[in-house]
Scaffold this active site. Structure first.
Site, PDB file in Angstrom:
ATOM      1  CE  LYS A  35      76.281  56.704  52.162  1.00  0.00           C
ATOM      2  NZ  LYS A  35      77.615  56.265  52.567  1.00  0.00           N
ATOM      3  CE1 TYR A  45      78.056  59.156  50.126  1.00  0.00           C
ATOM      4  CE2 TYR A  45      80.408  59.306  49.706  1.00  0.00           C
ATOM      5  CZ  TYR A  45      79.341  58.719  50.355  1.00  0.00           C
ATOM      6  OH  TYR A  45      79.574  57.680  51.215  1.00  0.00           O
TER       7      TYR A  45
HETATM    8  C1  LIG Z   1      80.060  58.051  54.626  1.00  0.00           C
HETATM    9  C2  LIG Z   1      79.009  57.740  55.563  1.00  0.00           C
HETATM   10  O1  LIG Z   1      78.287  56.762  55.395  1.00  0.00           O
HETATM   11  C3  LIG Z   1      78.812  58.575  56.728  1.00  0.00           C
HETATM   12  O2  LIG Z   1      79.593  59.484  56.960  1.00  0.00           O
HETATM   13  O3  LIG Z   1      77.832  58.329  57.458  1.00  0.00           O
HETATM   14 MG   LIG Z   2      76.544  56.881  56.579  1.00  0.00          MG
END
Ligand SMILES: CC(=O)C(=O)O
Ligand SMILES: [Mg+2]
Ligand SMILES: NC(=O)C1=CN([C@@H]2O[C@H](COP(=O)(O)OP(=O)(O)OC[C@H]3O[C@@H](n4cnc5c(N)ncnc54)[C@H](O)[C@@H]3O)[C@@H](O)[C@H]2O)C=CC1
Length: 565
Positions: A178, A105
């Site tokens: 995600k 992530y």
């Molecule tokens: C965490 C997230 O969804 C973003 O940084 O776009």
């Molecule tokens: Mg995002």
């Protein structure tokens, strides 16, 4: 898939044999296949003779992970593992969640997205093209899944990936990332989800000029064709999987809002950057109120970066102020929103409709100092507004300078500062500086992970204000009660459940729960969301015991017995 079924006993039954079994990540156990399975599935001689347990495989996989030279290679390794053996991938992720979350992530997923066409090995998910709208249904058809098989679809058009911009087809990796978080945090069954990239082209010159780029090689299509494409996707997704939750990720902010307006009251869907981020940030703010004893009604908030995330955050804090007793007008006036031009003021050009509630009037700011372009700069906003809370959703690295932070700290006992921008290098400030510049008074949470800060003999944990605390439980809770829609109260319940999980006792504990407690927090969120959906009358399924239903719905990384059919 038609050739793999889960039996009543919880086994996997398949008509596949031999190498086909080893090539399907939901089925493959590698050297963990038992002697009996090897015999019946035609695997004898196709695997080394010794049988290892899942724990032993996870040990070996961890060694391999650690042997990778850098974070990007670790990401590629884990992605490869996920494509080979899903249970082993999630077992490893569960065992080392804190260490590996930043790899699958933010921040490393950002690098993987940028390198997508070069690191590409195997397809994952579905790739829908604006140049072939008629092919959308066929793509869903080609999954060979039946209506009840899918719970969740995460889709992106990649226009605004994290804070790094437009990354075309590579954006599919944010959907994949995600979804990995959904499973690791909330036990969403990984065989019941689909990552989707909505490839409408890209305006990224680097990609357009890269001979190895594997997405649509033309400019981003906008307007009616874009809307028709999105509509065709929504219709097809719900035709094939009528109960699926549709999660939107990293769209450009205008499209994101339009899509929300069009579908949010009709179907089970939400925008993660606007609504998921609103919920997690509200949780951080509620925790800050509890830590300082202040009231949400008395806050003044500067939102630096008035886009999807920034205004999504303002909206949810504003709604909570209204619940606490302010009028909507009073609550709107608590906010000072800024974009690249400085403070947003009535009469400015190119104001987006979702920013309008927060515009300051010309009268209010008539004596404020302007810069040479006639705009009101950041430092002046801080001087005049004297914010108690500063939110960074601008993607502007280092924008919360020493001057800004010291000015803020002059006017408030415990400044609440949240540099939310991802990935890590884009954070508006780093926590160690914030401690230094405020003499340790800051209450801080960041979008990407940061190490603890040692200050005055205390080790301060840095809470991660990332929607990863919100969307997994929100999704699980909604899926368990088969919610028709997601209501504002379900987001508020998400924020409350997260805020209640914050540690208010231990010196140096963070403004948000520790990432090591992500699963525990997500379960609490799921229960709260499911209960709220039932209360709000939007649940199609009302379990006798909500908590039990949530726990029962969670997939675990354990091998099932595979039986030949
Ligand atoms: C965490 C997230 O969804 C973003 O940084 O776009
Ligand atoms: Mg995002
Ligand atoms: N921590 C979290 O959970 C989340 C963090 N984010 C982060 O927030 C950032 C923004 O994302 P989105 O809202 O999706 O993008 P966006 O493009 O919708 O919003 C960015 C906003 O920042 C403004 N901006 C640009 N340069 C600026 C400058 N020099 N000064 C002030 N404002 C400036 C833009 O005008 C725009 O209003 C990204 O870095 C993203 O990673 C987004 C979603 C969730």
């Amino acid at each position: 898939m038609n050739n793999i079924k889960v039996t009543k006993e919880g086994n996997l039954e398949t008509t596949l044999r031999g190498k086909e079994v080893l090539s399907i990540p939901t089925l493959n156990k590698g050297v963990a296949f038992s002697a009996e399975e090897r015999k019946s599935l035609g695997l004898d001689g196709l695997l080394p003779p010794t049988i290892l347990s899942l724990d032993e495989q996870a040990k070996r996989a961890y060694e391999q992970f650690q042997a990778q030279p850098d974070r990007l290679r670790q990401n590629v390794y884990l992605n490869d593992l996920q494509n080979r053996n899903e249970v082993l991938f999630f077992k490893l992720l569960q065992n080392h969640l804190r260490e590996m979350l930043p790899v699958v992530y933010t921040p490393t997923v950002g690098e993987a997205i940028q390198e997508y066409s070069h690191e590409y090995r195997r397809p994952q998910g579905i790739y829908l093209s604006i140049d072939n709208v008629e092919g959308i249904e066929e793509a869903f058809e080609n999954l060979h899944a039946t209506a009840g098989d899918i719970d969740l679809i995460v889709a992106t058009d990649s226009e605004s990936i994290l804070g790094i911009g437009d990354w075309g087809v590579g954006g599919i990796n944010i959907a994949i990332g995600k979804l990995a978080v959904y499973t690791a945090a909330a036990g969403i069954d990984p065989s019941r989800v689909i990552p989707v990239v909505l490839d409408v082209g890209t305006n990224n010159e680097k990609l357009l000029n890269d001979p190895l780029y594997i997405g649509n090689r033309h400019e981003r299509i906008q307007g009616e064709r874009y809307e028709a494409f999105i509509d065709a996707y929504v219709k097809a997704a719900l035709k094939y999987f009528p109960k699926a939750l549709l999660h939107w990720e990293d769209l450009g902010n205008k499209n994101a809002r339009n899509i929300m307006k069009k579908y949010n009251h009709e179907i089970l869907t939400f925008n993660d950057d606007i609504q998921g981020t609103g919920a997690i940030t509200l949780a951080g703010v509620l925790a800050a109120m509890k830590k300082t004893g202040a009231s949400i009604k008395d806050q003044r908030v500067v939102v630096f970066g008035a886009g999807s995330a920034g205004i999504g955050i303002a909206d949810q804090i504003r709604d909570t102020m209204v619940l606490a007793g302010l009028s909507e007008e009073e609550a709107n006036k608590a906010f000072y929103t800024m974009d690249y031009r400085g403070l947003l003021v009535e009469g400015m050009e190119n104001i987006l409709d979702f920013q309008e509630p927060y515009l300051r009037t010309a009268e209010e700011i008539k004596d404020w100092k302007r810069d040479e372009n006639g705009q009101i700069p950041f430092i002046e906003v801080i001087r005049q507004a004297k914010p108690t809370i500063l939110i960074g959703t601008s993607g502007q690295s280092g924008a919360f300078s020493e001057e800004i932070v010291k000015e803020m700290a002059k006017h408030v006992e415990r400044p609440v500062i949240m540099p939310m921008s991802n990935p890590t290098p884009l954070a508006e400030a780093v926590p160690s500086d914030l401690f230094k510049w405020t003499d340790g008074k800051v209450l801080v949470a960041t979008g990407s992970p940061f190490d603890n800060v040692e200050y005055n003999g205390v080790s301060h944990e840095i809470g991660q204000s990332n929607n990863a605390f919100a969307f997994p439980g929100l999704g699980l809770g909604s899926i368990v009660v088969e919610a028709k829609v997601i209501t504002p109260a379900m987001f508020a319940a998400t924020a409350d459940a997260i805020a209640e999980s914050v540690d208010f006792e231990t010196p140096g504990s963070g403004l948000l729960p520790s990432m090591s407690d992500l699963q525990e927090v997500s379960i609490k969120v799921a229960i709260a969301v499911a209960e709220t959906a039932i209360k709000e009358g939007v649940a199609n399924r009302i379990p006798e015991n909500v908590e039990q239903a949530v726990l029962d719905a969670m997939w675990k990384p354990q091998y099932k017995q595979v039986v030949a059919k």
